[in-house]
Scaffold this active site. Structure first.
Site, mmCIF file in Angstrom:
data_model
loop_
_atom_site.group_PDB
_atom_site.id
_atom_site.type_symbol
_atom_site.label_atom_id
_atom_site.label_comp_id
_atom_site.label_asym_id
_atom_site.label_seq_id
_atom_site.Cartn_x
_atom_site.Cartn_y
_atom_site.Cartn_z
ATOM 1 C CD1 TRP A 16 35.572 49.207 36.158
ATOM 2 C CD2 TRP A 16 33.683 48.604 36.928
ATOM 3 N NE1 TRP A 16 35.721 47.872 35.916
ATOM 4 C CE2 TRP A 16 34.211 47.424 36.222
ATOM 5 C CE3 TRP A 16 32.273 48.330 37.162
ATOM 6 C CZ2 TRP A 16 33.558 46.189 35.988
ATOM 7 C CZ3 TRP A 16 31.696 47.314 37.219
ATOM 8 C CH2 TRP A 16 32.411 46.165 36.719
ATOM 9 C CE1 TYR A 24 32.227 45.098 32.017
ATOM 10 C CE2 TYR A 24 29.710 44.921 32.597
ATOM 11 C CZ TYR A 24 30.822 44.378 32.192
ATOM 12 O OH TYR A 24 30.814 42.925 31.724
ATOM 13 C CG ASP A 26 38.404 46.410 34.711
ATOM 14 O OD1 ASP A 26 37.379 45.777 35.234
ATOM 15 O OD2 ASP A 26 39.167 45.557 34.131
#
Length: 493
Positions: free
Chosen positions: A419, A423, A439
Site C-alpha cells: 500500500w 501510494y 486501501d
C-alpha cells in the site's frame, strides 16, 4: 514518432485548443514553429511540418513564434505512452539532470546505454536529450523575459544557463535578436514583491482547483504549509537554502506561482517540482475518455472532469508522511508530521507570519530519538531506517526507476508494504497506473448495496479496465467517497 500530417493540418486550420501542447507546427517559409492555436494566418499545407515536441522543432532549425509563444503551451508531452524510459529520462531532465552531468550519466540512471537512449529520444521526440534540455532553458528564459522584471543576468541564471554570455549567444542565434529586444516588446504584468519571482504555469483545462486544495487542506503540516483565501503556500529547502512558494488559480488556464528563494539557479528545479505537485502535465481529456467508459467511474468523471492527481514536494517527506499515515486518520497523520517537524525541522530562514519551519532532512531523523511523538515503536523504527536509507542514497526517490523497479526498491525498506509503495508511486513518482488495491477507502467506495467490500484481489481485477489511469481512478473514488462522508456528517449534525 508517428504524426498524422492531415489530422494535424485540420487541427491548425480550426485552431482547435484540444490539440494545444500535443504537437508543434514548423513553417518552412518563415523558419518559425507555432502552437496549433497560433492566431497568425494559416500557412499552406505543403509549407508545414509537424513535431511532437518543441525541442524537435528547434533541433530542425525552426525558431519559436513570438505571437503564440510556444513556451506557454501546456506541457502534455506527445511522448507519453511511447517509451517508459523516455518519460523517466524527461522527468530527470526537467529536474536538472543534464545541467551538470553528461548524457551518459543520465542513461545510466534510467538503466540503458547512451546510444540506446539517444535512439529512443529520436524515435519518440525527434530530438536528442541535450536538445530537450537546451529547449527547456531557452523557453523558460523567454517566459521570464515576458512575465518578470528580472535583470538579464538573473534571467540567465534562473533559466539554467551557466553564464550571461552563453545565454546571449544562444538567444541571438535562435531568435535573431538580443534578449532585451523581447523585453522592450513585452507588455505583460511584471509587478512583484522585492526578492520574489512571479510567473504562470499553464495546464490543459479543465482543472479542479477546489479539489486540489481539498486534498492538501486536511494534510497540511502546521508551520510548513498553509492555505489562505484559495492560495497554497509552503516553506521549502533546496541546496542548503530556504524559501517560500505560493500557488493560486489564475486566468487563462494557468496557476500563478510566486517564488521567494535566494538562489535563482534553483528556479527550474522549483518549477519542475511544482508542476509535479499540481499535476500540470496531465491530459484530462485522455483520462476522461478512458475512465468514462466504466459504468462506475463515468458519473464521477462527468462530475469532476478536471480532477488531478495531487503530488508531493519532496521524496523523503512523502515517504515519511506515508509511514506516519499508516493505520491512522488523515488528521492524525498531519498532527504527527507537525510534531516531527516542530522537534527536528530547521527554523525557516525567511521572515513569514505563518510559516516557521521546513520538513526535517533525512540525516536529522536517522539517529533521532522519536519517543514522545505518539508513534508506535515499530513505526518509529521504520521511519528512522527510511531516513538512514535516504541519507545514504539521495536518489532513493528519483524518477529514474520504472514502476516495477520502484515498487521493489520501496518494499525492501522496513515498514513499507505494498500500500505504501503504491501510494508513494502515485504521489511522488507520478505513476498514472499505480494502484493501492488494499486501501480501505477504495474498497469502501466500491462496496455493493449490502455493504460488502471487494477484496484487494477482486479490486485489482476490477481495475484492469482502468489502465493506464488506475491512479486517477483511485483519486476519483477517494474524492467521491470523501464527499459522501462529509455529507453524511453534515446530515447527522
Amino acid at each position: 514518432m508517428d504524426i498524422d500530417h492531415d489530422a494535424c493540418y485540420r487541427a491548425i486550420c480550426a485552431r482547435d485548443p484540444r490539440f494545444d501542447g500535443r504537437f508543434f507546427t514548423g513553417v518552412r517559409t518563415t523558419g518559425i514553429y507555432c502552437r496549433p492555436i497560433c492566431p497568425a494566418r494559416t500557412p499552406r499545407r505543403e509549407n508545414v511540418v509537424f513535431f511532437a515536441a518543441a525541442a524537435a522543432a528547434q533541433e530542425a532549425g525552426f525558431r519559436p513564434c513570438l505571437r503564440c509563444r510556444p513556451e506557454t503551451a501546456p506541457d502534455l508531452g506527445a511522448w507519453r505512452g511511447t517509451s517508459n524510459t523516455v518519460s523517466r529520462a524527461l522527468a530527470l531532465i526537467e529536474l536538472g539532470a543534464l545541467d551538470d552531468e553528461p548524457v551518459e550519466r543520465l542513461a545510466e540512471r534510467v538503466g540503458v546505454g547512451e546510444r540506446h537512449l539517444r535512439r529512443l529520444f529520436a524515435q519518440s521526440l525527434g530530438a536528442s536529450p541535450v536538445a530537450v534540455a537546451q529547449t527547456r532553458r531557452i523557453l523558460l528564459a523567454k517566459q521570464l523575459i515576458h512575465e518578470t522584471a528580472l535583470p538579464m543576468t538573473e534571467v540567465a541564471l534562473a533559466s539554467g544557463f551557466s553564464s550571461l554570455r552563453r545565454f546571449n549567444e544562444t538567444f541571438q542565434a535562435l531568435y535573431r535578436q538580443p534578449p532585451m529586444a523581447l523585453r522592450r516588446a513585452s507588455a505583460g504584468e511584471k509587478a512583484a514583491a522585492p526578492g520574489e519571482t512571479t510567473l504562470l504555469l499553464r495546464y490543459k483545462p479543465p482543472y479542479d482547483w477546489p479539489a486540489m486544495l481539498g486534498y492538501f487542506g486536511p494534510r497540511m503540516i502546521a508551520g510548513v504549509e498553509t492555505i489562505e483565501n484559495g492560495v497554497y503556500r509552503r516553506a521549502i529547502a533546496l541546496q542548503g537554502e530556504h524559501g517560500i512558494v505560493a500557488v493560486e488559480l489564475a486566468e487563462a488556464d494557468a496557476l500563478k506561482v510566486r517564488v521567494r528563494f535566494p538562489k535563482l539557479s534553483v528556479l527550474p528545479n522549483i518549477i519542475a517540482r511544482l508542476r509535479r505537485v499540481f499535476d500540470l502535465a496531465a491530459d484530462p481529456q485522455a483520462v476522461a475518455l478512458d475512465l468514462g467508459k466504466d459504468a462506475t467511474l463515468a458519473p464521477l468523471v462527468a462530475h469532476r472532469p478536471g480532477l488531478r492527481l495531487p503530488g508531493a514536494w519532496d521524496g523523503f517527506e512523502m515517504a515519511a508522511r506515508a509511514i506516519l499515515g499508516q493505520q491512522v486518520t488523515v488528521a492524525g497523520a498531519a498532527r504527527l508530521a507537525a510534531r516531527l517537524t516542530e522537534r527536528f525541522g530547521e527554523k525557516l530562514r525567511c521572515a513569514d507570519p505563518v510559516l516557521t519551519r521546513v520538513f526535517p532532512e533525512p540525516a536529522a531523523l536517522a539517529e533521532a530519538d522519536l519517543a514522545g511523538l505518539g508513534l508506535t515503536r515499530a513505526r518509529a523504527e521504520s521511519l528512522k531506517k527510511l531516513a538512514a536509507a535516504a541519507a545514504v542514497n539521495p536518489h532513493l526517490f528519483s524518477a529514474a526507476l520504472s514502476l516495477e523497479e520502484a515498487q521493489s526498491a520501496l518494499r525492501a525498506l522496513p515498514g513499507v508494504g505494498d500500500w505504501t509503495a503504491q501510494y508513494i508511486a502515485m504521489r511522488l513518482l507520478r505513476e498514472p497506473d499505480a494502484f493501492p488495491a488494499a486501501d480501505i477507502g477504495l474498497r469502501r467506495a466500491l462496496a455493493d448495496r449490502d455493504g460488502a467490500r471487494p477484496t484487494p484481489k477482486t479490486l485489482l481485477a476490477r481495475a484492469e479496465n482502468w489502465r493506464p489511469w488506475r491512479a486517477y481512478a483511485a483519486q476519483h473514488l477517494w474524492t467521491a467517497e470523501g464527499a459522501m462522508t462529509a455529507k453524511s456528517r453534515e446530515f447527522r449534525r
